[in-house]
Design a protein around this motif. Structure first.
Motif, PDB file in Angstrom:
ATOM      1  N   LYS A  11       0.833  -1.204   0.000  1.00 46.21           N
ATOM      2  CA  LYS A  11       0.000   0.000   0.000  1.00 46.21           C
ATOM      3  C   LYS A  11       0.864   1.250   0.000  1.00 46.21           C
ATOM      4  O   LYS A  11       0.631   2.171  -0.769  1.00 46.21           O
ATOM      5  CB  LYS A  11      -0.937  -0.027   1.207  1.00 46.21           C
ATOM      6  CG  LYS A  11      -1.968   1.042   1.194  1.00 46.21           C
ATOM      7  CD  LYS A  11      -2.923   0.864   2.351  1.00 46.21           C
ATOM      8  CE  LYS A  11      -4.029   1.883   2.294  1.00 46.21           C
ATOM      9  NZ  LYS A  11      -5.011   1.714   3.345  1.00 46.21           N
ATOM     10  N   CYS A  14       2.633   1.658  -3.280  1.00 46.65           N
ATOM     11  CA  CYS A  14       1.671   2.079  -4.294  1.00 46.65           C
ATOM     12  C   CYS A  14       1.370   3.568  -4.144  1.00 46.65           C
ATOM     13  O   CYS A  14       1.303   4.301  -5.122  1.00 46.65           O
ATOM     14  CB  CYS A  14       0.396   1.255  -4.159  1.00 46.65           C
ATOM     15  SG  CYS A  14      -0.827   1.598  -5.422  1.00 46.65           S
ATOM     16  N   GLU A  17       4.204   5.555  -5.496  1.00 41.95           N
ATOM     17  CA  GLU A  17       4.216   5.546  -6.955  1.00 41.95           C
ATOM     18  C   GLU A  17       3.164   6.506  -7.509  1.00 41.95           C
ATOM     19  O   GLU A  17       3.411   7.231  -8.471  1.00 41.95           O
ATOM     20  CB  GLU A  17       3.969   4.119  -7.473  1.00 41.95           C
ATOM     21  CG  GLU A  17       4.178   3.969  -8.951  1.00 41.95           C
ATOM     22  CD  GLU A  17       5.643   4.083  -9.363  1.00 41.95           C
ATOM     23  OE1 GLU A  17       5.874   4.326 -10.561  1.00 41.95           O
ATOM     24  OE2 GLU A  17       6.544   3.942  -8.531  1.00 41.95           O
TER      25      GLU A  17
END
Length: 81
Positions: A11, A14, A17
């Motif tokens: 998580k 992510c 990113e």
């Protein structure tokens, strides 16, 4: 004994990113003289990639971001204490 446990979080990676890509797109839009916030919101609401410039390959970069996940993160961050 030093027992250090490393936390692994997909998580968090992510989220990092998403932030990296969104910042890249924001900066590319700004370089081209657009209002980045308006353009990104237009893209999120419509999913029309023409809201995002092709400068610096920004259009391809933003399409790597899942819109639903992006909206979730935006709302979460807005409502954080």
């Amino acid at each position: 004994m030093d027992d250090k446990t490393i936390k692994f979080s997909i998580k968090t990676e992510c989220e990092d990113e998403i932030k990296k890509n969104l910042t890249y797109v924001y900066n590319s839009l700004k370089e081209k003289g657009y209002n980045p916030i308006n353009q990104i919101v237009g893209y999120i609401l419509s999913e029309d990639p023409t809201y995002i410039t092709t400068h610096n390959n920004a259009r391809s970069v933003i399409r790597r971001i899942d819109r639903d996940e992006l909206m979730q993160k935006l709302v979460e961050n807005y409502l954080k204490d």
